[in-house]
Design an enzyme around this catalytic site. Structure first.
Site, PDB file in Angstrom:
ATOM      1  N   LYS A 107      17.992  51.832  40.382  1.00 16.74           N
ATOM      2  CA  LYS A 107      18.793  53.061  40.402  1.00 16.74           C
ATOM      3  C   LYS A 107      17.966  54.235  40.915  1.00 16.74           C
ATOM      4  O   LYS A 107      18.440  55.041  41.729  1.00 16.74           O
ATOM      5  CB  LYS A 107      19.331  53.367  38.998  1.00 16.74           C
ATOM      6  CG  LYS A 107      20.409  52.417  38.508  1.00 16.74           C
ATOM      7  CD  LYS A 107      20.881  52.815  37.120  1.00 16.74           C
ATOM      8  CE  LYS A 107      21.917  51.847  36.588  1.00 16.74           C
ATOM      9  NZ  LYS A 107      22.372  52.209  35.233  1.00 16.74           N
ATOM     10  N   HIS A 112      30.978  19.539  44.501  1.00 19.76           N
ATOM     11  CA  HIS A 112      31.037  19.247  45.934  1.00 19.76           C
ATOM     12  C   HIS A 112      30.146  20.175  46.744  1.00 19.76           C
ATOM     13  O   HIS A 112      30.201  20.167  47.973  1.00 19.76           O
ATOM     14  CB  HIS A 112      32.488  19.326  46.413  1.00 19.76           C
ATOM     15  CG  HIS A 112      33.358  18.257  45.828  1.00 19.76           C
ATOM     16  ND1 HIS A 112      33.678  17.094  46.495  1.00 19.76           N
ATOM     17  CD2 HIS A 112      33.957  18.162  44.610  1.00 19.76           C
ATOM     18  CE1 HIS A 112      34.443  16.341  45.729  1.00 19.76           C
ATOM     19  NE2 HIS A 112      34.627  16.967  44.573  1.00 19.76           N
ATOM     20  N   GLU A 129      20.973  40.393  30.689  1.00 16.88           N
ATOM     21  CA  GLU A 129      20.479  41.717  30.293  1.00 16.88           C
ATOM     22  C   GLU A 129      19.805  41.687  28.929  1.00 16.88           C
ATOM     23  O   GLU A 129      18.910  42.492  28.662  1.00 16.88           O
ATOM     24  CB  GLU A 129      21.622  42.736  30.275  1.00 16.88           C
ATOM     25  CG  GLU A 129      22.007  43.252  31.644  1.00 16.88           C
ATOM     26  CD  GLU A 129      22.884  44.482  31.587  1.00 16.88           C
ATOM     27  OE1 GLU A 129      22.982  45.162  32.620  1.00 16.88           O
ATOM     28  OE2 GLU A 129      23.478  44.766  30.527  1.00 16.88           O
TER      29      GLU A 129
END
Length: 426
Positions: free
Chosen positions: A413, A297, A276
């Site tokens: 948003k 792995h 951010e």
């Protein structure tokens, strides 16, 4: 308490642009850069409200004695720092009195329904954290949890089991809490969410959990006192300048690598802090994370032989384990691992770190920055929070962006609110 080792990074001190570091340091100290109204975190470990802190201790102690489970409701900076601290300090499979679990960080109906089922019949409390009280994820989660708690214990009893951390005087959550008689603590106006773990946002839930928050502050103060130099003798600035140099050399992503499972959410917190703060104006390293040896792995092949000049690693190396065990000898030795008998798990883990760095750097040509930590405890957590916060301020300004805003998150948003039919959104 954190030493930056650049011997595997391919960088020299001359690559780190110390002259610009000194200029940015003056910007930070004089509060003359972009976003300077969100620099309250710089002095916070020494200047926080001691009276409010003592009140938090009283309320937290009372709540702790009444519950077995604390549900913290929040997202982003109101979630990640709490979980990072709790898991790094208390561990993942601890047996302490109060279990901390999380809500409001997802809109998954399955998660919320399963959480509700888990809480049935349990003595639980709620700490809801939101500056405005209108953030979607924690808002809808709190509605459900508050209703369930009231149904289980009644309205009056619930007033002693719900605490809000929010604005000092305004906002939906502050209004709700005052109207219903829930205690409230303050999110400072000059500290952004991703920098807020040392404020009541993180400190109150950790007090309920039984964490020694005095020690967290002691670690942060130690970092404040040590990380004062305006040049590359400042370890946080050295880290910031090194990652900036690799970015300028064409690298696009940084992976924070930890070899301790209980630091997984420290890495998640770090991702928000750097993502951010830097990801704007079409700039910034993409922050990702890996837990080794687990991810060796799965992602180890890519790291060793995948695309080059894209990713570099920043490796957290913990010198002292919280607990240790020895590998015991087995009479039959079916697995052929008796050569490890008598060695400690930490010794094997530490040896793996050295071997992996050698493989990734010398064979894989993958730059590595190494951050050496003393141990995983409350003091170290406070120190690392301040270390990374001052580092990201330097790093963001070196990148010539505002490290303290996040305008890009408003786009999704808006689209979500429009699709959901939020009043006033067209």
């Amino acid at each position: 308490m954190i030493k930056v080792d650049l011997q595997h990074s391919g960088l020299s001190i001359a690559d780190l642009n110390e002259a610009k570091v000194k200029k940015v340091h003056e910007m930070i100290i004089n509060k003359s850069g972009k976003g300077n109204d969100f620099l309250g975190w710089i002095e916070w470990p020494k200047t926080f409200d001691k009276k409010e802190y003592e009140e938090m201790k009283k309320v937290a102690s009372s709540l702790r004695n009444k519950i077995d489970v604390l549900v913290t409701v929040g997202i982003g900076g109101s979630y990640l720092g709490i979980r990072a601290a709790d898991e790094m300090i208390r561990g993942i499979n601890h047996s302490d009195k109060v279990q901390v679990i999380y809500a409001g960080h997802t809109m998954s109906s399955t998660y919320v329904a399963q959480l509700s089922e888990y809480l049935k019949g349990k003595k639980f409390g709620i700490c809801v954290i939101s500056k405005s009280g209108t953030t979607t994820e924690p808002g809808i989660a709190f509605r459900a949890l508050e209703k369930q708690l009231i149904e289980q214990v009644g309205v009056e009893a619930s007033k002693e089991l719900i605490v809000a951390v929010t604005d000092s005087s305004k906002g939906a959550l502050k209004t709700l809490a005052d109207n219903k008689g829930y205690p409230t603590f303050v999110i400072p106006d000059d500290i952004g969410g991703r920098f807020s773990v040392l404020t009541p946002v993180g400190i109150f839930p950790l007090l309920v959990a039984g964490v020694n928050t005095d020690n967290i502050f002691a670690g942060a103060i130690k970092a404040m006192d040590e990380l004062v130099q305006g040049d590359l003798t400042n370890e946080a600035y050295k880290y910031a300048a090194a990652r900036n140099a690799l970015y300028n050399a064409g690298y696009k992503a940084e992976a924070l690598v930890a070899y301790e499972l209980q630091m997984q959410y420290t890495a998640e917190w770090w991702k928000q802090l750097f993502g951010e703060s830097e990801g704007k104006d079409n700039k910034g390293l993409y922050p990702t994370s890996m837990i080794f040896s687990t991810d060796l792995h799965s992602l180890g092949q890519w790291v060793q032989e995948g695309a080059r000049n894209v990713l570099f690693e920043t490796v957290i190396k913990v010198k002292e384990p919280v607990a240790n065990m020895l590998v015991e000898a087995d009479t039959d030795n079916y697995d052929g691992l008796n050569y490890l008998s008598g060695k400690s798990f930490h010794e094997i883990n530490s040896t793996a770190i050295e071997g992996v760095i050698d493989a990734h750097v010398n064979t894989g040509k993958m730059p590595n920055i190494v951050l050496e930590f003393d141990k995983m405890n409350d003091v170290q957590f406070g120190y690392l929070v301040y270390f990374f916060e001052i580092a990201v301020a330097m790093s963001g300004y070196l990148l010539e962006v505002n490290p303290f805003d996040q305008p890009g998150v408003e786009v999704y948003k808006y689209n979500m609110f429009k699709l959901l039919g939020k009043p006033g959104v067209k």
